[in-house]
Design a protein around this motif. Structure first.
Motif: not given
Length: 124
Positions: A39-41, A45-58, A85-96
């Motif tokens: 979540x940027x100021x 909040x937006x998805x960055x990356x996720x594992x899904x166990x059932x489908x085995x997908x990323x 390769x982080x960019x200034x626009x990657x700034x934010x609070x990252x939530x698990x």
């Protein structure tokens, strides 16, 4: 209850790297999905990356493809987010976040857990 403990945020210059970690603990029967949101100021909040166990997908958000990599250690109920390769626009609070099944009173239930968030700041 399920607890998520995050670590690894910080301040880095543009083009640099950071690695986030998130460990899940508690009454977990099965982890169905686990990943990272941010979540940027002033933004939602937006998805960055996720594992899904059932489908085995990323799944990766388009804005991090080729730069971020999510990995997991099933034995430790831990996910990692390698951010390059982080960019200034990657700034934010990252939530698990994770979706788990657990047993309560003999009944299997689902639960969504969130970590407290870790600040990532990328300077230009």
């Amino acid at each position: 209850q399920v607890q998520l403990v995050e670590s690894g945020g910080g301040l880095v210059q543009a083009g640099g790297s950071l690695r986030l970690s998130c460990a899940a603990s508690g009454s977990i029967f099965r982890i169905n999905a686990m990943g990272w949101y941010r979540q940027a100021p002033g933004k939602q909040r937006e998805l960055v990356a996720q594992f899904t166990s059932g489908s085995g997908s990323t799944n990766y958000a388009d804005f991090v493809k080729g730069r971020f990599t999510i990995s997991k250690d099933n034995a430790k109920n831990t996910v990692y987010l390698q951010m390059n390769s982080l960019k200034p626009e990657d700034t934010g609070v990252y939530y698990c976040s994770c979706n788990v099944d657990y047993y309560s009173g003999g009944v299997r239930r689902g639960y969504d857990a969130w970590g407290q968030g870790t600040q990532v700041t990328v300077s230009s």
